[in-house]
Design a protein around this motif. Structure first.
Motif, PDB file in Angstrom:
ATOM      1  N   ASP A  41       0.711  -0.992  -0.068  1.00 54.40           N
ATOM      2  CA  ASP A  41      -0.075   0.006  -0.010  1.00 54.40           C
ATOM      3  C   ASP A  41       0.848   1.377   0.001  1.00 54.40           C
ATOM      4  O   ASP A  41       1.374   1.600   1.124  1.00 54.40           O
ATOM      5  CB  ASP A  41      -0.728  -0.168   1.201  1.00 54.40           C
ATOM      6  CG  ASP A  41      -1.809   1.149   1.253  1.00 54.40           C
ATOM      7  OD1 ASP A  41      -1.801   1.914   0.135  1.00 54.40           O
ATOM      8  OD2 ASP A  41      -2.827   1.337   2.169  1.00 54.40           O
ATOM      9  N   HIS A  42       0.806   2.008  -1.138  1.00 58.58           N
ATOM     10  CA  HIS A  42       1.966   2.997  -1.376  1.00 58.58           C
ATOM     11  C   HIS A  42       1.356   4.297  -0.934  1.00 58.58           C
ATOM     12  O   HIS A  42       1.944   5.294  -0.847  1.00 58.58           O
ATOM     13  CB  HIS A  42       2.434   3.001  -2.758  1.00 58.58           C
ATOM     14  CG  HIS A  42       3.438   1.950  -2.997  1.00 58.58           C
ATOM     15  ND1 HIS A  42       4.550   1.683  -2.309  1.00 58.58           N
ATOM     16  CD2 HIS A  42       3.176   1.068  -4.190  1.00 58.58           C
ATOM     17  CE1 HIS A  42       5.050   0.679  -3.154  1.00 58.58           C
ATOM     18  NE2 HIS A  42       4.188   0.137  -4.199  1.00 58.58           N
ATOM     19  N   SER A  43      -0.038   4.217  -0.612  1.00 62.49           N
ATOM     20  CA  SER A  43      -0.596   5.551  -0.150  1.00 62.49           C
ATOM     21  C   SER A  43      -0.447   5.912   1.172  1.00 62.49           C
ATOM     22  O   SER A  43      -0.619   7.038   1.736  1.00 62.49           O
ATOM     23  CB  SER A  43      -2.364   5.334  -0.342  1.00 62.49           C
ATOM     24  OG  SER A  43      -2.463   4.385   0.684  1.00 62.49           O
ATOM     25  N   LYS A  44       0.245   4.965   1.879  1.00 63.49           N
ATOM     26  CA  LYS A  44       0.503   5.270   3.519  1.00 63.49           C
ATOM     27  C   LYS A  44       1.819   6.030   3.641  1.00 63.49           C
ATOM     28  O   LYS A  44       2.646   5.931   2.862  1.00 63.49           O
ATOM     29  CB  LYS A  44       0.573   3.990   4.369  1.00 63.49           C
ATOM     30  CG  LYS A  44      -0.911   3.652   4.517  1.00 63.49           C
ATOM     31  CD  LYS A  44      -0.863   2.294   5.411  1.00 63.49           C
ATOM     32  CE  LYS A  44      -2.135   1.775   5.396  1.00 63.49           C
ATOM     33  NZ  LYS A  44      -2.243   0.269   5.989  1.00 63.49           N
TER      34      LYS A  44
END
Ligand SMILES: Cc1cc2nc3c(=O)[nH]c(=O)nc-3n(C[C@H](O)[C@H](O)[C@H](O)COP(=O)(O)O)c2cc1C
Length: 133
Positions: free
Chosen positions: A130-133
């Protein structure tokens, strides 16, 4: 090798194609063992599951000569792995494959003689980061 699979206890299972069932094997399953199987590439230890492909050569050799049977077995493993990668990707998972394997270690744990049945290829799957964190 199931490491983090919902509904499946951590362990190594044999897929029984004839009745579409999993049969638990006595071998242990840990992240450390998973990485060791993949020639100590430590990141493979983070996989949720490994799919260890082995070949029973006699199942192909009854029809074809030795060299052609071997060729067919390798082609089949490639097809199977590609289908695995496509299916895992469609499910939103992150697949990988490797031929950098500790063959004898795996065969010993799975009770294979390495001649009539030997390990060929390992595919695995994990979650997409999850690269959005
Ligand atoms: C036959 C084969 C062997 C591979 N062996 C390794 C390997 O030993 N170690 C590794 O990090 N990646 C290996 N890869 C590449 C990865 O499994 C994966 O395909 C690559 O990281 C690209 O993945 P991605 O396109 O999903 O990012 C191999 C790929 C193939 C097709």
């Amino acid at each position: 090798m199931a490491l983090r699979v919902d509904g499946l206890e951590r362990g190594i299972y044999h897929y029984q194609a004839h009745n579409h069932r999993l049969a638990r094997l006595p071998a242990a399953a840990t992240s450390r063992i998973a990485a060791a199987y993949c020639a100590h590439q430590s990141y493979f230890g983070k996989a949720a599951a490994l799919f260890i492909m082995t070949a029973v050569f006699a199942r192909t050799m009854w029809k074809y000569g030795r060299a052609r049977a071997y060729r067919l077995v390798l082609l089949e493993a490639g097809h199977l792995c590609q289908t695995f990668c496509l299916t895992a990707t469609r499910l939103g998972l992150a697949p990988f494959s490797t031929a950098a394997l500790k063959d004898s270690l795996i065969e010993n744990d799975l009770g294979l003689d390495g001649i009539s049945e030997s390990v060929l290829y390992v595919a695995g799957v994990g979650l997409v980061p999850d690269h959005s964190k």
